[in-house]
Design a protein around this motif. Structure first.
Motif, short mmCIF file in Angstrom:
data_model
loop_
_atom_site.label_atom_id
_atom_site.label_comp_id
_atom_site.label_asym_id
_atom_site.label_seq_id
_atom_site.Cartn_x
_atom_site.Cartn_y
_atom_site.Cartn_z
N ASP A 162 0.79 -1.23 0.04
CA ASP A 162 0.02 0.06 -0.13
C ASP A 162 0.90 1.38 0.11
O ASP A 162 0.14 2.35 0.04
N TYR A 163 2.13 0.95 0.01
CA TYR A 163 3.06 2.12 -0.10
C TYR A 163 3.76 2.51 -1.30
O TYR A 163 4.52 3.26 -1.50
N HIS A 164 3.45 1.38 -2.50
CA HIS A 164 4.33 1.34 -3.58
C HIS A 164 4.03 2.75 -4.31
O HIS A 164 4.95 3.28 -4.99
N ASP A 165 2.72 3.09 -4.40
CA ASP A 165 2.31 4.09 -5.31
C ASP A 165 2.93 5.56 -4.89
O ASP A 165 3.43 6.17 -5.49
N GLU A 166 3.13 5.77 -3.60
CA GLU A 166 3.64 6.89 -3.22
C GLU A 166 5.20 7.05 -3.37
O GLU A 166 5.73 8.03 -3.81
N ILE A 168 6.71 5.25 -6.02
CA ILE A 168 6.87 5.65 -7.37
C ILE A 168 6.47 7.18 -7.68
O ILE A 168 7.18 7.57 -8.62
N TYR A 169 5.67 7.62 -7.09
CA TYR A 169 5.21 9.15 -7.27
C TYR A 169 6.29 9.95 -6.96
O TYR A 169 6.54 10.85 -7.80
#
Length: 342
Positions: A162-166, A168-169
Protein backbone atom coordinates in the motif's frame (compact mmCIF):
# COMPACT_ATOMS: atom_id res chain seq x y z
CA UNK A 1 61.88 -9.15 -35.52
CA UNK A 2 63.54 -11.88 -33.46
CA UNK A 3 61.71 -15.12 -32.61
CA UNK A 4 61.76 -14.52 -28.82
CA UNK A 5 59.88 -11.21 -29.15
CA UNK A 6 57.43 -12.79 -31.61
CA UNK A 7 56.69 -15.57 -29.12
CA UNK A 8 56.13 -13.09 -26.27
CA UNK A 9 53.78 -11.01 -28.41
CA UNK A 10 51.79 -14.04 -29.52
CA UNK A 11 51.40 -15.35 -25.95
CA UNK A 12 50.20 -12.03 -24.52
CA UNK A 13 47.92 -11.50 -27.50
CA UNK A 14 46.08 -14.71 -26.58
CA UNK A 15 44.58 -12.97 -23.55
CA UNK A 16 41.36 -11.06 -24.18
CA UNK A 17 40.53 -7.71 -22.57
CA UNK A 18 38.78 -9.26 -19.56
CA UNK A 19 41.73 -11.58 -18.90
CA UNK A 20 44.18 -8.71 -19.14
CA UNK A 21 42.06 -6.73 -16.68
CA UNK A 22 42.04 -9.73 -14.36
CA UNK A 23 45.83 -9.97 -14.55
CA UNK A 24 46.29 -6.27 -13.72
CA UNK A 25 43.91 -6.58 -10.75
CA UNK A 26 45.78 -9.63 -9.45
CA UNK A 27 48.99 -7.62 -9.65
CA UNK A 28 47.50 -4.76 -7.61
CA UNK A 29 46.96 -6.74 -4.42
CA UNK A 30 43.71 -7.38 -2.54
CA UNK A 31 43.03 -3.91 -1.14
CA UNK A 32 43.65 -1.94 -4.34
CA UNK A 33 41.81 -4.49 -6.49
CA UNK A 34 38.75 -4.41 -4.20
CA UNK A 35 38.55 -0.63 -4.51
CA UNK A 36 38.66 -0.86 -8.31
CA UNK A 37 35.97 -3.58 -8.39
CA UNK A 38 33.61 -1.30 -6.46
CA UNK A 39 33.30 0.83 -9.62
CA UNK A 40 32.45 -2.11 -11.90
CA UNK A 41 28.92 -3.14 -12.82
CA UNK A 42 27.58 -6.46 -11.54
CA UNK A 43 28.16 -8.14 -14.91
CA UNK A 44 31.71 -6.76 -15.12
CA UNK A 45 32.52 -8.00 -11.61
CA UNK A 46 31.26 -11.48 -12.45
CA UNK A 47 33.23 -11.71 -15.70
CA UNK A 48 36.47 -10.32 -14.27
CA UNK A 49 36.45 -12.34 -11.03
CA UNK A 50 35.61 -15.51 -12.99
CA UNK A 51 38.62 -14.78 -15.20
CA UNK A 52 40.79 -14.06 -12.14
CA UNK A 53 39.91 -17.47 -10.72
CA UNK A 54 40.76 -19.29 -13.97
CA UNK A 55 43.93 -17.35 -14.85
CA UNK A 56 47.02 -19.54 -14.66
CA UNK A 57 50.24 -20.33 -16.47
CA UNK A 58 51.09 -16.70 -17.30
CA UNK A 59 54.83 -16.22 -17.70
CA UNK A 60 56.46 -13.43 -15.72
CA UNK A 61 57.63 -11.57 -18.83
CA UNK A 62 54.17 -11.63 -20.36
CA UNK A 63 52.56 -10.40 -17.13
CA UNK A 64 55.06 -7.53 -16.91
CA UNK A 65 54.35 -6.62 -20.53
CA UNK A 66 50.59 -6.40 -19.96
CA UNK A 67 50.93 -4.44 -16.70
CA UNK A 68 53.45 -2.08 -18.32
CA UNK A 69 51.00 -1.48 -21.17
CA UNK A 70 48.32 -0.60 -18.59
CA UNK A 71 50.57 2.00 -16.93
CA UNK A 72 51.57 3.44 -20.33
CA UNK A 73 47.87 3.97 -21.08
CA UNK A 74 47.35 5.42 -17.62
CA UNK A 75 50.14 7.99 -18.05
CA UNK A 76 48.82 8.94 -21.48
CA UNK A 77 45.24 9.58 -20.33
CA UNK A 78 45.41 10.51 -16.64
CA UNK A 79 47.07 13.92 -16.46
CA UNK A 80 46.09 15.87 -13.31
CA UNK A 81 44.38 14.03 -10.46
CA UNK A 82 40.69 14.66 -9.87
CA UNK A 83 39.71 17.71 -7.83
CA UNK A 84 38.02 17.48 -4.44
CA UNK A 85 34.29 18.26 -4.23
CA UNK A 86 34.90 21.50 -2.40
CA UNK A 87 37.60 22.67 -4.84
CA UNK A 88 35.50 21.77 -7.87
CA UNK A 89 32.38 23.40 -6.44
CA UNK A 90 34.15 26.69 -5.64
CA UNK A 91 35.92 26.79 -9.00
CA UNK A 92 32.77 26.12 -11.05
CA UNK A 93 30.72 28.68 -9.09
CA UNK A 94 33.35 31.37 -9.74
CA UNK A 95 33.64 30.47 -13.40
CA UNK A 96 30.00 29.78 -14.30
CA UNK A 97 27.86 31.32 -11.58
CA UNK A 98 25.67 29.49 -9.11
CA UNK A 99 22.93 28.29 -11.49
CA UNK A 100 25.14 26.75 -14.19
CA UNK A 101 27.58 25.37 -11.64
CA UNK A 102 24.76 23.73 -9.71
CA UNK A 103 23.51 21.83 -12.76
CA UNK A 104 26.98 20.64 -13.72
CA UNK A 105 27.84 19.59 -10.17
CA UNK A 106 24.58 17.65 -9.89
CA UNK A 107 25.47 15.71 -13.05
CA UNK A 108 28.96 14.95 -11.76
CA UNK A 109 27.86 13.86 -8.30
CA UNK A 110 24.80 12.07 -9.64
CA UNK A 111 27.14 9.78 -11.55
CA UNK A 112 29.21 9.33 -8.38
CA UNK A 113 26.11 8.35 -6.42
CA UNK A 114 25.08 5.83 -9.06
CA UNK A 115 28.53 4.26 -8.97
CA UNK A 116 28.34 4.09 -5.19
CA UNK A 117 24.90 2.48 -5.33
CA UNK A 118 26.26 -0.23 -7.64
CA UNK A 119 27.88 -1.73 -4.55
CA UNK A 120 24.42 -2.49 -3.12
CA UNK A 121 23.13 -4.50 -6.08
CA UNK A 122 24.66 -7.63 -4.51
CA UNK A 123 22.69 -7.22 -1.29
CA UNK A 124 19.48 -9.22 -0.80
CA UNK A 125 16.43 -7.08 -1.66
CA UNK A 126 14.63 -7.94 1.58
CA UNK A 127 17.64 -6.82 3.63
CA UNK A 128 17.78 -3.47 1.81
CA UNK A 129 14.02 -2.96 2.17
CA UNK A 130 14.19 -3.52 5.93
CA UNK A 131 17.20 -1.23 6.30
CA UNK A 132 15.67 1.79 4.53
CA UNK A 133 12.18 1.30 6.01
CA UNK A 134 13.01 3.64 8.90
CA UNK A 135 14.14 6.46 6.59
CA UNK A 136 11.97 9.39 5.52
CA UNK A 137 9.82 8.48 2.45
CA UNK A 138 11.65 11.05 0.33
CA UNK A 139 15.03 9.48 1.19
CA UNK A 140 13.58 6.04 0.41
CA UNK A 141 12.47 7.33 -2.99
CA UNK A 142 15.90 8.84 -3.71
CA UNK A 143 17.59 5.63 -2.60
CA UNK A 144 15.43 3.57 -4.99
CA UNK A 145 15.94 6.09 -7.81
CA UNK A 146 19.73 5.75 -7.70
CA UNK A 147 19.76 1.98 -7.20
CA UNK A 148 20.06 -0.01 -10.50
CA UNK A 149 16.52 -0.49 -11.86
CA UNK A 150 16.42 -4.29 -11.50
CA UNK A 151 17.59 -4.16 -7.88
CA UNK A 152 15.29 -1.22 -7.16
CA UNK A 153 12.27 -3.14 -8.43
CA UNK A 154 13.14 -6.12 -6.22
CA UNK A 155 13.51 -3.88 -3.14
CA UNK A 156 10.20 -2.13 -3.87
CA UNK A 157 8.47 -5.53 -4.04
CA UNK A 158 9.65 -6.27 -0.48
CA UNK A 159 8.16 -3.04 0.89
CA UNK A 160 4.50 -2.69 2.02
CA UNK A 161 2.24 -2.87 -1.10
CA UNK A 162 0.00 0.00 0.00
CA UNK A 163 3.09 2.20 -0.01
CA UNK A 164 4.31 1.42 -3.53
CA UNK A 165 2.33 4.15 -5.29
CA UNK A 166 3.64 6.92 -3.04
CA UNK A 167 7.25 5.86 -3.56
CA UNK A 168 6.86 5.61 -7.34
CA UNK A 169 5.15 9.03 -7.35
CA UNK A 170 8.02 10.57 -5.37
CA UNK A 171 10.57 8.97 -7.72
CA UNK A 172 8.72 10.27 -10.79
CA UNK A 173 8.78 13.81 -9.37
CA UNK A 174 12.53 13.83 -8.76
CA UNK A 175 14.43 16.33 -10.85
CA UNK A 176 17.64 16.88 -8.89
CA UNK A 177 19.00 16.60 -5.37
CA UNK A 178 21.16 19.20 -3.66
CA UNK A 179 24.59 18.55 -2.20
CA UNK A 180 23.35 18.09 1.34
CA UNK A 181 20.87 15.41 0.27
CA UNK A 182 23.57 13.75 -1.85
CA UNK A 183 25.83 13.75 1.20
CA UNK A 184 23.04 12.21 3.32
CA UNK A 185 22.45 9.53 0.70
CA UNK A 186 26.15 8.67 0.56
CA UNK A 187 26.20 8.36 4.34
CA UNK A 188 23.13 6.10 4.20
CA UNK A 189 24.87 3.88 1.63
CA UNK A 190 27.98 3.59 3.81
CA UNK A 191 25.92 2.84 6.94
CA UNK A 192 23.97 0.21 5.04
CA UNK A 193 27.14 -1.48 3.79
CA UNK A 194 28.72 -1.40 7.27
CA UNK A 195 25.56 -2.86 8.83
CA UNK A 196 25.34 -5.66 6.26
CA UNK A 197 29.03 -6.55 6.51
CA UNK A 198 28.65 -7.00 10.28
CA UNK A 199 25.32 -8.83 10.40
CA UNK A 200 24.68 -10.69 7.17
CA UNK A 201 25.63 -14.33 6.80
CA UNK A 202 25.58 -16.37 3.60
CA UNK A 203 22.12 -17.99 3.37
CA UNK A 204 21.64 -21.38 1.77
CA UNK A 205 18.62 -23.64 1.58
CA UNK A 206 20.06 -27.12 2.08
CA UNK A 207 16.78 -28.89 1.32
CA UNK A 208 16.34 -26.96 -1.93
CA UNK A 209 19.92 -27.65 -2.97
CA UNK A 210 19.50 -31.35 -2.16
CA UNK A 211 16.24 -31.44 -4.16
CA UNK A 212 17.90 -29.78 -7.17
CA UNK A 213 20.73 -32.32 -7.04
CA UNK A 214 18.34 -35.29 -6.81
CA UNK A 215 16.15 -33.92 -9.63
CA UNK A 216 19.24 -34.01 -11.88
CA UNK A 217 20.67 -37.25 -10.45
CA UNK A 218 21.13 -39.87 -13.18
CA UNK A 219 21.23 -42.81 -10.76
CA UNK A 220 18.42 -44.55 -8.85
CA UNK A 221 16.53 -41.68 -7.21
CA UNK A 222 14.07 -43.96 -5.47
CA UNK A 223 16.78 -46.00 -3.79
CA UNK A 224 18.58 -42.81 -2.76
CA UNK A 225 15.39 -41.44 -1.17
CA UNK A 226 14.79 -44.70 0.72
CA UNK A 227 18.31 -44.53 2.14
CA UNK A 228 17.75 -40.90 3.15
CA UNK A 229 14.64 -41.95 5.09
CA UNK A 230 16.89 -44.07 7.30
CA UNK A 231 18.57 -40.84 8.39
CA UNK A 232 15.47 -38.71 8.98
CA UNK A 233 12.03 -39.00 7.35
CA UNK A 234 11.19 -35.36 8.14
CA UNK A 235 14.21 -34.24 6.12
CA UNK A 236 13.03 -36.40 3.21
CA UNK A 237 9.60 -34.74 3.33
CA UNK A 238 11.26 -31.34 3.14
CA UNK A 239 13.38 -32.46 0.20
CA UNK A 240 10.31 -33.86 -1.58
CA UNK A 241 8.52 -30.52 -1.16
CA UNK A 242 11.43 -28.79 -2.85
CA UNK A 243 11.58 -31.40 -5.61
CA UNK A 244 8.26 -30.07 -6.89
CA UNK A 245 10.02 -28.52 -9.88
CA UNK A 246 9.20 -28.07 -13.59
CA UNK A 247 11.85 -30.69 -14.41
CA UNK A 248 9.77 -33.49 -12.84
CA UNK A 249 7.33 -33.31 -15.76
CA UNK A 250 9.91 -35.10 -17.88
CA UNK A 251 9.49 -38.34 -15.92
CA UNK A 252 5.70 -38.65 -15.53
CA UNK A 253 3.42 -41.44 -16.75
CA UNK A 254 1.83 -40.89 -20.15
CA UNK A 255 -1.68 -40.59 -18.63
CA UNK A 256 -0.48 -37.80 -16.33
CA UNK A 257 1.10 -35.86 -19.18
CA UNK A 258 -1.91 -36.28 -21.47
CA UNK A 259 -4.11 -34.73 -18.77
CA UNK A 260 -1.66 -31.85 -18.25
CA UNK A 261 -1.51 -31.14 -21.97
CA UNK A 262 -5.31 -30.84 -21.92
CA UNK A 263 -5.30 -28.52 -18.88
CA UNK A 264 -2.47 -26.14 -19.83
CA UNK A 265 -2.88 -23.76 -22.82
CA UNK A 266 -0.38 -24.15 -25.67
CA UNK A 267 0.74 -20.54 -25.19
CA UNK A 268 1.93 -21.37 -21.66
CA UNK A 269 3.84 -24.44 -22.84
CA UNK A 270 5.51 -22.33 -25.55
CA UNK A 271 6.83 -19.94 -22.90
CA UNK A 272 7.67 -22.51 -20.22
CA UNK A 273 9.70 -24.72 -22.57
CA UNK A 274 11.98 -21.85 -23.66
CA UNK A 275 15.53 -22.78 -22.70
CA UNK A 276 14.49 -26.13 -21.20
CA UNK A 277 16.36 -29.39 -21.71
CA UNK A 278 15.67 -31.23 -24.96
CA UNK A 279 14.69 -34.41 -23.08
CA UNK A 280 11.99 -32.47 -21.19
CA UNK A 281 10.66 -30.90 -24.41
CA UNK A 282 10.50 -34.31 -26.07
CA UNK A 283 8.68 -35.86 -23.10
CA UNK A 284 5.97 -33.20 -23.23
CA UNK A 285 5.66 -33.28 -27.02
CA UNK A 286 5.17 -37.08 -26.93
CA UNK A 287 1.92 -36.47 -25.03
CA UNK A 288 0.59 -34.05 -27.65
CA UNK A 289 -1.20 -34.73 -30.94
CA UNK A 290 1.06 -34.04 -33.93
CA UNK A 291 -0.86 -30.92 -34.94
CA UNK A 292 -0.43 -29.53 -31.41
CA UNK A 293 3.32 -30.22 -31.55
CA UNK A 294 3.53 -28.22 -34.78
CA UNK A 295 1.57 -25.35 -33.21
CA UNK A 296 3.82 -25.42 -30.17
CA UNK A 297 7.02 -25.34 -32.23
CA UNK A 298 5.69 -22.50 -34.41
CA UNK A 299 4.70 -20.43 -31.38
CA UNK A 300 8.07 -20.98 -29.70
CA UNK A 301 9.84 -19.84 -32.86
CA UNK A 302 7.62 -16.75 -33.28
CA UNK A 303 8.18 -15.63 -29.68
CA UNK A 304 11.95 -15.45 -30.13
CA UNK A 305 13.97 -14.42 -27.08
CA UNK A 306 11.95 -13.92 -23.89
CA UNK A 307 12.87 -12.72 -20.40
CA UNK A 308 13.99 -15.46 -18.00
CA UNK A 309 11.68 -14.03 -15.33
CA UNK A 310 8.71 -14.50 -17.68
CA UNK A 311 9.69 -18.12 -18.35
CA UNK A 312 10.10 -18.85 -14.63
CA UNK A 313 6.73 -17.28 -13.82
CA UNK A 314 5.00 -19.40 -16.47
CA UNK A 315 6.67 -22.56 -15.17
CA UNK A 316 5.48 -21.74 -11.66
CA UNK A 317 1.92 -21.23 -12.98
CA UNK A 318 2.01 -24.62 -14.69
CA UNK A 319 3.32 -26.32 -11.55
CA UNK A 320 0.48 -24.74 -9.58
CA UNK A 321 -1.95 -26.46 -11.96
CA UNK A 322 0.01 -29.69 -11.47
CA UNK A 323 -0.16 -29.36 -7.68
CA UNK A 324 -3.92 -28.75 -7.72
CA UNK A 325 -4.56 -31.76 -9.97
CA UNK A 326 -2.31 -33.92 -7.79
CA UNK A 327 -3.94 -32.77 -4.53
CA UNK A 328 -7.39 -33.51 -5.98
CA UNK A 329 -6.30 -37.00 -7.05
CA UNK A 330 -6.83 -36.23 -10.74
CA UNK A 331 -3.27 -37.21 -11.66
CA UNK A 332 -0.56 -39.39 -10.13
CA UNK A 333 2.56 -37.26 -9.80
CA UNK A 334 5.92 -39.01 -9.51
CA UNK A 335 8.70 -37.03 -7.85
CA UNK A 336 10.91 -40.10 -8.29
CA UNK A 337 10.44 -43.77 -9.19
CA UNK A 338 10.07 -45.75 -5.98
CA UNK A 339 11.83 -49.14 -5.67
CA UNK A 340 9.66 -52.15 -6.57
CA UNK A 341 9.78 -55.89 -5.82
CA UNK A 342 8.40 -58.94 -7.65
Amino acid sequence: MNSTYTTKMSESAKLNTVEKTALVLLGMGEEAASQVLQHFSRDEVQRVTHSMAKLSGIKSDNAKEIIQHFFDDFREHSGIRGASKEYLSNTLRKALGNDLAKGLLNNIYGDELRNNMQRLQWVDAEVLAKYISQEHPQMQAIFLAYLPAESSSDVLAKMPPDYHDELIYRIARLQEIDHEVAKDLNELIERCIDHISMTQSAPISGAKQAADIINRFEGNRGQLMELLKLHDESVVKEIEENMFDFMVLGRQHEATMVRLVQEVPISMWALALKGSEISLQQAIKRSMPQRMVKTLEDEMAVRGAVAISQVEKTRQDIMQVVRELSDNGDIELLLYQEPTVE
